[in-house]
Design an enzyme around this catalytic site. Structure first.
Site, mmCIF file in Angstrom:
data_model
loop_
_atom_site.group_PDB
_atom_site.id
_atom_site.type_symbol
_atom_site.label_atom_id
_atom_site.label_comp_id
_atom_site.label_asym_id
_atom_site.label_seq_id
_atom_site.Cartn_x
_atom_site.Cartn_y
_atom_site.Cartn_z
ATOM 1 N N ARG A 38 -74.307 81.446 39.556
ATOM 2 C CA ARG A 38 -72.865 81.079 39.358
ATOM 3 C C ARG A 38 -72.994 79.557 38.597
ATOM 4 N NH1 ARG A 38 -70.079 84.464 42.409
ATOM 5 N NH2 ARG A 38 -71.238 85.243 44.119
ATOM 6 N N GLY A 84 -72.234 87.692 41.815
ATOM 7 C CA GLY A 84 -73.244 88.457 42.699
ATOM 8 C C GLY A 84 -73.666 89.479 42.069
ATOM 9 N N ASP A 109 -68.122 95.173 46.012
ATOM 10 C CA ASP A 109 -66.847 95.090 46.860
ATOM 11 C C ASP A 109 -65.754 95.820 46.371
ATOM 12 O OD1 ASP A 109 -67.888 93.044 48.429
ATOM 13 O OD2 ASP A 109 -66.923 91.275 47.225
ATOM 14 N N ASP A 164 -64.536 89.357 38.898
ATOM 15 C CA ASP A 164 -63.409 88.735 38.293
ATOM 16 C C ASP A 164 -63.875 87.415 37.930
ATOM 17 O OD1 ASP A 164 -63.852 87.844 40.927
ATOM 18 O OD2 ASP A 164 -61.671 87.635 41.663
ATOM 19 N N THR A 216 -69.615 94.868 40.802
ATOM 20 C CA THR A 216 -69.569 94.244 42.130
ATOM 21 C C THR A 216 -69.363 95.029 43.048
ATOM 22 O OG1 THR A 216 -68.171 92.892 43.377
ATOM 23 C CG2 THR A 216 -67.003 93.864 41.632
ATOM 24 N N ASP A 233 -63.483 95.448 44.298
ATOM 25 C CA ASP A 233 -62.233 94.713 44.415
ATOM 26 C C ASP A 233 -61.369 94.297 43.122
ATOM 27 O OD1 ASP A 233 -64.145 92.865 43.492
ATOM 28 O OD2 ASP A 233 -63.776 91.128 45.000
ATOM 29 N N ARG A 270 -64.684 90.207 51.790
ATOM 30 C CA ARG A 270 -63.592 89.052 52.181
ATOM 31 C C ARG A 270 -62.432 89.557 52.140
ATOM 32 N NH1 ARG A 270 -67.142 86.010 49.107
ATOM 33 N NH2 ARG A 270 -65.610 85.909 47.431
#
Length: 319
Positions: A72, A11, A127, A103, A125, A129, A171
């Site tokens: 991707r 992303g 997120d 990741d 990213t 995360d 998510r």
């Protein structure tokens, strides 16, 4: 180390361009040739590569997205795909690779490193995360994008006396919801890391309405569930007209904040330095405003600790 390549994968995140710029200009400053790989690992497999110069990265530090584009690539996960990539690396004379992404991108960087290609990862990213680092590139910008939406939504919420459910990305990691909820003064913040009771949310809305409160902002991370179902249940239980806004991919775009530009610039330059130091299979992170590097597998094994103190503070300040 004569030629370094850079790619963005997964992303997109605001600040990726600033990182690309830092990799390219640091490489040139150090006397290296630098190649840009288009569309992530897909571009690496297919040889979608071009040499970059100072002009290639002019006027991009303020731009969102990634000038190298991203995609991707399932093929790269196979042995055949990896071998194709290794052949392309050999053909283009690439001595080291900088990978900017999350990741999944780091897993690909590990494969290249294990195959003998010096590789360094930069966390990009929205997120936030990746548990090994305090912040990832793009997270701060995404939070500020949500804050801007909260300010606008509060205006219309107040005008109509409505409750607004704002669904944000995340998510498995609720950091965007948590940070924007605290900074935006949301009445409730619902994240995947913590359970929640819809009746408690409804009670808070009713109490606010009874004391004359006109706006009600509820921020929900996408990983929690269906925002529209929450909206229907809240309206049914409280009698307060409820609307849902899903921000979606707007959170990935926009000009990066100063924080993301600076973090990306530092990390991009450091990645080149690590390759010149002979390091490989490592990722860059930030702790306490200081950069560090860590072995990829070790970094990905770090278990994320949810900031419950911040989460509790959102509840305390939204009474």
């Amino acid at each position: 180390m004569k030629t370094i390549a850079v790619l963005t994968s997964g992303g997109d995140a605001p600040g990726m361009n600033a990182a690309i710029r830092a990799v390219v200009r640091t490489s040139i400053y150090k006397g290296l040739k630098v190649m840009g790989i288009k569309k992530g690992y897909n571009g690496l497999i297919n040889g979608n590569i071009e040499e970059m110069n100072l002009s290639s990265v002019a006027d991009i530090i303020h731009r969102g997205g990634t000038i190298l584009r991203t995609a991707r690539c399932e093929e790269f996960k196979t042995d055949e795909g990896l071998n194709k990539a290794l052949n392309v690396i050999k053909v283009f004379g690439i001595d080291g690779v900088v990978v900017i992404g999350g990741d999944g991108s780091f897993q690909g960087a590990k494969k290249l490193s294990d195959a003998g290609v010096p590789t360094i990862g930069i966390p990009g990213t929205i997120d936030n995360d990746l548990a090994y680092t305090d912040y990832t590139i793009g997270f701060d910008t995404a939070v500020n994008t949500v804050l801007d939406a909260v300010s606008k939504i509060r205006d219309t919420s107040t005008s109509h006396g409505r409750a607004i459910i704002l669904e944000v990305m995340g998510r498995d990691c609720g950091d965007i919801a948590l940070y924007s909820g605290l900074a935006g003064g949301a009445e409730s913040v619902i994240v995947p890391e913590e359970g929640f009771d819809i009746d408690v949310v409804c009670k808070k809305l009713i109490q606010g309405k009874n004391r004359g409160k006109l706006h009600h902002i509820i921020i929900v991370a996408e990983g929690v569930g269906k925002a529209y179902e929450f909206g229907n249940e809240i309206q049914e239980k409280t009698g307060i007209e409820t609307r849902v806004t899903v921000l979606g991919h707007i959170q990935r775009g926009g000009s990066p904040t100063a924080f993301d530009r600076i973090l990306a610039s530092k990390m991009g330059s450091r990645a080149v330095e690590l390759l010149l130091e002979g390091k490989s299979g490592r990722v860059i992170g930030v702790k306490g405003n200081e950069l560090f590097d860590k072995e990829i597998n070790e970094a990905l094994k770090v278990e994320r600790e949810f900031d419950r103190d911040m989460y509790d503070l959102t509840r305390i300040l939204s009474i």
